[in-house]
Design a protein around this motif. Structure first.
Motif, PDB file in Angstrom:
ATOM      1  N   GLN A 151      50.819  17.987  37.058  1.00 50.20           N
ATOM      2  CA  GLN A 151      50.483  16.714  37.704  1.00 50.20           C
ATOM      3  C   GLN A 151      50.910  15.493  36.876  1.00 50.20           C
ATOM      4  N   LYS A 177      50.964  12.128  38.838  1.00 49.99           N
ATOM      5  CA  LYS A 177      49.624  11.569  39.033  1.00 49.99           C
ATOM      6  C   LYS A 177      49.115  10.939  37.730  1.00 49.99           C
ATOM      7  N   ASP A 196      50.258  16.457  46.344  1.00 52.84           N
ATOM      8  CA  ASP A 196      49.950  15.400  45.381  1.00 52.84           C
ATOM      9  C   ASP A 196      51.204  14.945  44.642  1.00 52.84           C
TER      10      ASP A 196
END
Length: 379
Positions: A54, A57, A94
């Motif tokens: 991630q 993010k 995401d």
């Protein structure tokens, strides 16, 4: 390079050779979304490494800490099947959303502009509607040969604060700075300037039900709408001293801030000038600006209250759909699309549609003019 050649001619993947922990530390040092995109394009193994950890993010959080308030991210498409499929792979989804968000946060292509759409209300007004907060949207302190400014009510205490509340032109805006011009009462003896001692800004969202928001009008001062219990403030700036000068004064924030919810409260902290006729302290503002840039229409936010969670919504190709496609729904459209249409209709009711949807176009997921493709979301 993905592979590294060693003495016996074998090739090793850099990630395996350095190790997961060291590789993660290196990737976390990347501060340009384009570098992460290039890394993810090296190979399927590198792409999976970027997605599973991630990094996009994390970069968004580092660029704008307010991003941490998003509890979920979704890709909104018109097809119910496509939307359902997108939600089945959370990290892939995401990665797609936050990689585009990081690019939008870092983009310098859009210059800062005044993002104020309308006036929610003021903590007090001396003579309404002649001295309404609406006057602060006018760049000049004289309109049609009349003085144009907002005036607070008078107060005996020079430390008594006031506040002005505005709605920005979208639910997601990057705010860089705000500007205020104190009013010079050229019609009073000595031309007094009614500035505040200091100013501060708060950014956040309304707790009111969607569609319940309203603006000041000539017949409605909207006093009840500005109560603090109606809002959640996600960011509060430092205090900035204000000069007692009749100029547009700039107050630059320490960093660009993501305003989630599109509500701005400018706090005027303390008073400097008494009015000769009643010996009370006043604050008067002739013009106000909040400078930044909107992330709409590609991004929207769905905020729930009182649970107080927010969902970041990414709309692939949102700048290429016709207005009528938004306003004319189809029973076969996805639930997320219906939710989007409802939100835009509410904004249209608030007279926001002209600014939000001027060039806005949405496109179906089958179109190929940018945005997240099926491979981006589901790979």
């Amino acid at each position: 390079m993905e592979g590294m050649e060693v003495e016996d001619g074998a090739r090793w993947d850099f990630l395996d050779w350095v190790g997961h922990d060291t590789s993660s530390c290196i990737f976390k040092l990347l501060d340009d979304p384009a570098d992460l995109a290039r890394a993810a394009a090296v190979s399927s193994a590198w792409r999976r490494f970027v997605i599973e950890n991630q990094f996009c993010k994390t970069l968004c959080h580092r660029m704008c800490p307010e991003v941490a308030t998003f509890t979920r991210a979704v890709v909104v498409t018109r097809s119910p099947e496509s939307t359902r499929h997108a939600d089945s792979r959370a990290r892939d989804r995401d990665h797609a959303v936050y990689s585009y968000l990081a690019g939008a946060l870092a983009s310098a292509a859009k210059p800062s502009v005044d993002c104020i759409l309308g006036c929610i209300g003021a903590s007090s007004t001396d003579n309404f509607p002649e001295e309404t907060i609406d006057n602060t949207l006018e760049p000049s302190d004289r309109v049609r040969h009349r003085a144009s400014y907002w005036s607070s009510g008078g107060h005996d205490d020079p430390n008594a604060p006031e506040s002005l509340m505005y709605r920005l032109n979208s639910d997601l805006c990057i705010v860089d700075e705000f500007r205020l011009q104190p009013f010079k009462a050229y019609f009073q003896p000595g031309d007094p300037i009614y500035s505040a001692k200091a100013v501060r800004i708060r950014l956040g969202h309304s707790k009111l039900a969607p569609g319940a928001e309203s603006f000041v009008t000539d017949g409605n001062e909207n006093l009840g709408a500005i109560a603090d219990e109606n809002y959640m403030w996600m960011y509060t700036s430092p205090e900035f001293p204000m000069l007692q000068e009749n100029v547009l004064q700039t107050f630059k924030l320490p960093r660009p801030v993501l305003c989630i919810g599109g509500v701005v409260k400018i706090e005027l902290l303390g008073r400097l000038q008494k009015q000769a006729t009643d010996q009370k302290y006043y604050i008067c503002v002739s013009h106000a600006q909040v400078l930044g840039r909107s992330l709409s229409p590609e991004f929207m936010v769905d905020i729930s209250y009182p649970a107080d969670y927010s969902i970041l919504k990414y709309l692939p190709g949102a700048s290429n759909v016709r207005v009528e496609d938004i306003l004319n729904g189809d029973p076969k459209d996805s639930t997320e699309w219906h939710s989007l249409v409802t939100r835009y209709r509410q904004m249209r009711h608030m007279a926001m549609v002209d600014m939000l949807l001027g060039p806005v176009h949405f496109m179906d997921e089958d179109d190929d003019m940018g945005g997240v493709t099926d491979d981006d979301v589901y790979m």
